[in-house]
Design a protein around this motif. Structure first.
Motif, PDB file in Angstrom:
ATOM      1  N   SER A  48       0.681  -1.439  -0.013  1.00  0.00           N
ATOM      2  CA  SER A  48       0.041   0.056   0.229  1.00  0.00           C
ATOM      3  C   SER A  48       0.971   1.252  -0.202  1.00  0.00           C
ATOM      4  O   SER A  48       0.239   2.479   0.129  1.00  0.00           O
ATOM      5  CB  SER A  48      -0.844  -0.022   1.171  1.00  0.00           C
ATOM      6  OG  SER A  48      -0.073  -0.198   2.487  1.00  0.00           O
ATOM      7  N   GLY A  49       2.102   1.229   0.178  1.00  0.00           N
ATOM      8  CA  GLY A  49       3.037   2.164  -0.087  1.00  0.00           C
ATOM      9  C   GLY A  49       3.433   2.880   1.252  1.00  0.00           C
ATOM     10  O   GLY A  49       4.534   3.807   1.304  1.00  0.00           O
ATOM     11  N   HIS A  50       3.230   2.000   2.462  1.00  0.00           N
ATOM     12  CA  HIS A  50       3.741   2.671   3.684  1.00  0.00           C
ATOM     13  C   HIS A  50       5.418   2.178   3.783  1.00  0.00           C
ATOM     14  O   HIS A  50       5.699   1.032   3.520  1.00  0.00           O
ATOM     15  CB  HIS A  50       3.059   1.902   4.828  1.00  0.00           C
ATOM     16  CG  HIS A  50       3.491   2.300   5.963  1.00  0.00           C
ATOM     17  ND1 HIS A  50       3.389   3.429   6.838  1.00  0.00           N
ATOM     18  CD2 HIS A  50       4.291   1.822   7.070  1.00  0.00           C
ATOM     19  CE1 HIS A  50       3.824   3.582   7.864  1.00  0.00           C
ATOM     20  NE2 HIS A  50       4.397   2.453   7.961  1.00  0.00           N
ATOM     21  N   THR A  51       5.983   3.106   4.177  1.00  0.00           N
ATOM     22  CA  THR A  51       7.643   2.930   4.328  1.00  0.00           C
ATOM     23  C   THR A  51       8.134   3.154   5.548  1.00  0.00           C
ATOM     24  O   THR A  51       7.267   3.748   6.642  1.00  0.00           O
ATOM     25  CB  THR A  51       8.227   4.020   3.419  1.00  0.00           C
ATOM     26  OG1 THR A  51       7.888   5.411   3.915  1.00  0.00           O
ATOM     27  CG2 THR A  51       7.914   3.978   1.904  1.00  0.00           C
ATOM     28  N   SER A  52       9.178   2.498   5.950  1.00  0.00           N
ATOM     29  CA  SER A  52       9.928   2.588   7.208  1.00  0.00           C
ATOM     30  C   SER A  52      11.340   2.408   6.921  1.00  0.00           C
ATOM     31  O   SER A  52      11.672   1.765   6.004  1.00  0.00           O
ATOM     32  CB  SER A  52       9.368   1.331   8.128  1.00  0.00           C
ATOM     33  OG  SER A  52       9.636   0.157   7.466  1.00  0.00           O
ATOM     34  N   TYR A  53      12.255   3.135   7.614  1.00  0.00           N
ATOM     35  CA  TYR A  53      13.648   3.039   7.328  1.00  0.00           C
ATOM     36  C   TYR A  53      14.370   2.836   8.712  1.00  0.00           C
ATOM     37  O   TYR A  53      13.768   3.134   9.914  1.00  0.00           O
ATOM     38  CB  TYR A  53      14.032   4.536   6.867  1.00  0.00           C
ATOM     39  CG  TYR A  53      13.372   4.890   5.514  1.00  0.00           C
ATOM     40  CD1 TYR A  53      12.157   5.914   5.631  1.00  0.00           C
ATOM     41  CD2 TYR A  53      13.984   4.647   4.429  1.00  0.00           C
ATOM     42  CE1 TYR A  53      11.623   5.929   4.204  1.00  0.00           C
ATOM     43  CE2 TYR A  53      13.454   4.907   2.921  1.00  0.00           C
ATOM     44  CZ  TYR A  53      12.466   5.392   3.121  1.00  0.00           C
ATOM     45  OH  TYR A  53      11.717   5.884   1.759  1.00  0.00           O
ATOM     46  N   SER A  54      15.707   2.461   8.705  1.00  0.00           N
ATOM     47  CA  SER A  54      16.440   2.244   9.621  1.00  0.00           C
ATOM     48  C   SER A  54      17.272   3.665   9.870  1.00  0.00           C
ATOM     49  O   SER A  54      17.018   4.477   9.150  1.00  0.00           O
ATOM     50  CB  SER A  54      17.487   1.232   9.478  1.00  0.00           C
ATOM     51  OG  SER A  54      18.486   1.914   8.524  1.00  0.00           O
ATOM     52  N   ASP A  55      17.307   3.947  11.214  1.00  0.00           N
ATOM     53  CA  ASP A  55      18.129   5.453  11.586  1.00  0.00           C
ATOM     54  C   ASP A  55      19.224   5.691  10.721  1.00  0.00           C
ATOM     55  O   ASP A  55      19.682   6.608  10.494  1.00  0.00           O
ATOM     56  CB  ASP A  55      18.305   5.446  13.190  1.00  0.00           C
ATOM     57  CG  ASP A  55      17.128   5.263  13.964  1.00  0.00           C
ATOM     58  OD1 ASP A  55      17.114   4.974  15.230  1.00  0.00           O
ATOM     59  OD2 ASP A  55      15.994   5.616  13.473  1.00  0.00           O
ATOM     60  N   SER A  56      20.132   4.664  10.465  1.00  0.00           N
ATOM     61  CA  SER A  56      21.291   4.873   9.477  1.00  0.00           C
ATOM     62  C   SER A  56      21.217   5.436   8.385  1.00  0.00           C
ATOM     63  O   SER A  56      22.132   6.055   7.704  1.00  0.00           O
ATOM     64  CB  SER A  56      22.114   3.344   9.504  1.00  0.00           C
ATOM     65  OG  SER A  56      21.379   2.543   8.872  1.00  0.00           O
ATOM     66  N   VAL A  57      20.028   5.272   7.697  1.00  0.00           N
ATOM     67  CA  VAL A  57      19.862   5.609   6.072  1.00  0.00           C
ATOM     68  C   VAL A  57      18.503   6.797   6.149  1.00  0.00           C
ATOM     69  O   VAL A  57      18.419   7.297   5.107  1.00  0.00           O
ATOM     70  CB  VAL A  57      19.221   4.468   5.376  1.00  0.00           C
ATOM     71  CG1 VAL A  57      20.723   3.643   5.313  1.00  0.00           C
ATOM     72  CG2 VAL A  57      18.018   3.936   5.558  1.00  0.00           C
ATOM     73  N   LYS A  58      17.856   6.746   7.221  1.00  0.00           N
ATOM     74  CA  LYS A  58      16.589   7.824   7.130  1.00  0.00           C
ATOM     75  C   LYS A  58      17.064   9.054   6.791  1.00  0.00           C
ATOM     76  O   LYS A  58      17.962   9.676   7.244  1.00  0.00           O
ATOM     77  CB  LYS A  58      16.135   7.795   8.811  1.00  0.00           C
ATOM     78  CG  LYS A  58      14.516   8.423   8.673  1.00  0.00           C
ATOM     79  CD  LYS A  58      13.976   8.356   9.917  1.00  0.00           C
ATOM     80  CE  LYS A  58      13.939   7.064  10.422  1.00  0.00           C
ATOM     81  NZ  LYS A  58      13.240   6.866  11.857  1.00  0.00           N
TER      82      LYS A  58
END
Length: 125
Positions: free
Chosen positions: A56-66
């Motif tokens: 559905s397009g929801h994204t999440s990122y690690s702190d190292s690349v956010k």
């Protein structure tokens, strides 16, 4: 069997940008690709999760690349992208694509994970 094929790795200078893509190959009959994501593994280190995008397009990122990396996908083509900006030598690693797949090709449906073969990203200082 569904496979993931990555492309776009290479050599870039410190502060530069690079884009990766990952597409499915093989028959997609009775196959549903759910969340897709990216991981990386540097020499001597464990594989590290970077980013995930749901169907559905929801994204999440690690702190190292956010703030530096952006994940996106083209659902119609079951393709996921990773745009990497402000690259640092510490980002040097083999980058792997990952997908959560629902496989209904048999007598029932089951969930499994698929991985790409990996693509090398090298950031020079």
């Amino acid at each position: 069997q569904v496979q993931l094929v990555e492309s776009g790795g290479g050599l870039v200078q410190d502060g530069g940008s690079l884009g990766l893509s990952c597409a499915t190959s093989g028959s997609m009959f009775m196959i549903t690709v759910n969340a897709m994501g990216w991981y990386r593994q540097a020499p001597g280190k464990q594989r590290e999760w970077l980013a995930t995008i749901t169907s559905s397009g929801h994204t999440s990122y690690s702190d190292s690349v956010k703030g530096r990396f952006t994940i996106s996908r083209a659902n119609a083509k079951n393709t996921v992208f990773l745009q990497m900006n402000s690259l640092e030598p510490e980002d040097t690693a083999v980058y792997y694509c990952h997908a959560d797949i629902e496989d209904c090709t048999g007598y029932g449906c089951y969930d499994r994970a698929a991985w790409g073969q990996g693509t090398q990203v090298t950031v020079s200082s």
